[in-house]
Design an enzyme around this catalytic site. Sequence first.
Site, mmCIF file in Angstrom:
data_model
loop_
_atom_site.group_PDB
_atom_site.id
_atom_site.type_symbol
_atom_site.label_atom_id
_atom_site.label_comp_id
_atom_site.label_asym_id
_atom_site.label_seq_id
_atom_site.Cartn_x
_atom_site.Cartn_y
_atom_site.Cartn_z
ATOM 1 N N SER A 120 0.815 -1.214 0.000
ATOM 2 C CA SER A 120 0.000 0.000 0.000
ATOM 3 C C SER A 120 0.847 1.262 0.000
ATOM 4 O O SER A 120 0.310 2.359 -0.006
ATOM 5 C CB SER A 120 -0.914 0.003 1.233
ATOM 6 O OG SER A 120 -0.157 -0.161 2.416
ATOM 7 N N HIS A 141 -2.674 -2.917 -5.894
ATOM 8 C CA HIS A 141 -3.043 -2.565 -4.514
ATOM 9 C C HIS A 141 -4.558 -2.598 -4.337
ATOM 10 O O HIS A 141 -5.276 -1.701 -4.786
ATOM 11 C CB HIS A 141 -2.492 -1.180 -4.154
ATOM 12 C CG HIS A 141 -2.898 -0.739 -2.779
ATOM 13 N ND1 HIS A 141 -3.194 0.584 -2.481
ATOM 14 C CD2 HIS A 141 -3.088 -1.428 -1.621
ATOM 15 C CE1 HIS A 141 -3.535 0.673 -1.216
ATOM 16 N NE2 HIS A 141 -3.479 -0.542 -0.664
ATOM 17 N N GLU A 153 -5.646 0.089 -7.081
ATOM 18 C CA GLU A 153 -4.600 0.950 -7.636
ATOM 19 C C GLU A 153 -3.591 0.077 -8.387
ATOM 20 O O GLU A 153 -3.053 -0.874 -7.814
ATOM 21 C CB GLU A 153 -3.860 1.692 -6.521
ATOM 22 C CG GLU A 153 -4.655 2.791 -5.875
ATOM 23 C CD GLU A 153 -3.868 3.539 -4.800
ATOM 24 O OE1 GLU A 153 -3.966 4.766 -4.752
ATOM 25 O OE2 GLU A 153 -3.159 2.889 -3.997
ATOM 26 N N ASN A 191 -3.478 6.235 -0.061
ATOM 27 C CA ASN A 191 -2.837 6.388 1.249
ATOM 28 C C ASN A 191 -2.012 7.659 1.364
ATOM 29 O O ASN A 191 -1.764 8.133 2.478
ATOM 30 C CB ASN A 191 -1.991 5.156 1.564
ATOM 31 C CG ASN A 191 -2.855 3.983 1.971
ATOM 32 O OD1 ASN A 191 -3.932 4.166 2.512
ATOM 33 N ND2 ASN A 191 -2.400 2.779 1.700
#
Length: 292
Positions: A120, A141, A153, A191
């Site tokens: 991540s 991800h 992602e 993130n």
Amino acid sequence: MSRIGTVGIVGAGQMGGGIAHVSALAGYDVLVYDISSDRIEKGLATISGNLARQVSSGKLDEQVRKEALSRISGAQSMSDLAAADLVIEAATEDETVKRKIYAELCPQLNPAAILATNTSSISITRLAAQTDRPERFIGIHFMNPVPVMKLVELVRGIATDDQTFETAKAYVNALEKTITVSEDFPAFIVNRILLPMINEAIYTLYEGVGSVEAIDTAMRLGANHPMGPLQLADFIGLDTCLSIMQVLHDGLSDSKYRPCPLLVKYVEAGWLGRKAGRGFYDYRGEHPVPTR
């Protein structure tokens, strides 16, 4: 390798199990590997329970559940993953652990297989350089919980070739997920934005601006978030939150990404959130109770 038939997954935890779950539902044969047979059995039992819940809630047909379960097998050793066309590493968010896995895994794989990571936050380029196939290495991800969250992602490293990218894209599309493509910068898109917000919420608690309950209520009702940032941190895992903030701080060298000392203290105490029974909330009773 332009077509994926069998997906191998390294890591039978929450993320690996979720990836196995959605891959099997999409018609892929799935091999799940972890460092012990106990972990594999526990992971497979969790997948079975989650599929059963989807049936009981009317989201899944019983026959579809049975067919999906029949496609998932435990891999007793890494050598069993030689049958996979795509292997997704879903281990803990620790670069040292991931490097060790690749060193053991790569010699076992089909030379044409694609290797992906569910990291991540960690550099795809740097991880790819630790493998024997940087051209066939990519970040895929998934969001947590995988069966529920629609986004994936896709992150290319500097060496990732076009065929690998297109094959990964086709695989994610087959799962009926929505793809967002991120450049290979620390923590990618989700993130990069989400974790500093959580870290700021922890600073807000640390500085005494509001209590756990006040902060979470404010963001749920004032910003229309489905759960408060401290509740979300507990769900993600405070160790994972800290790891991502450290990646951001180290990778971007900006003081705004400095992990809150209170987050560090909770991790040092082993209060890692839901999975540990305590974090910003105490989950050991009938209802979660704020710990501050």
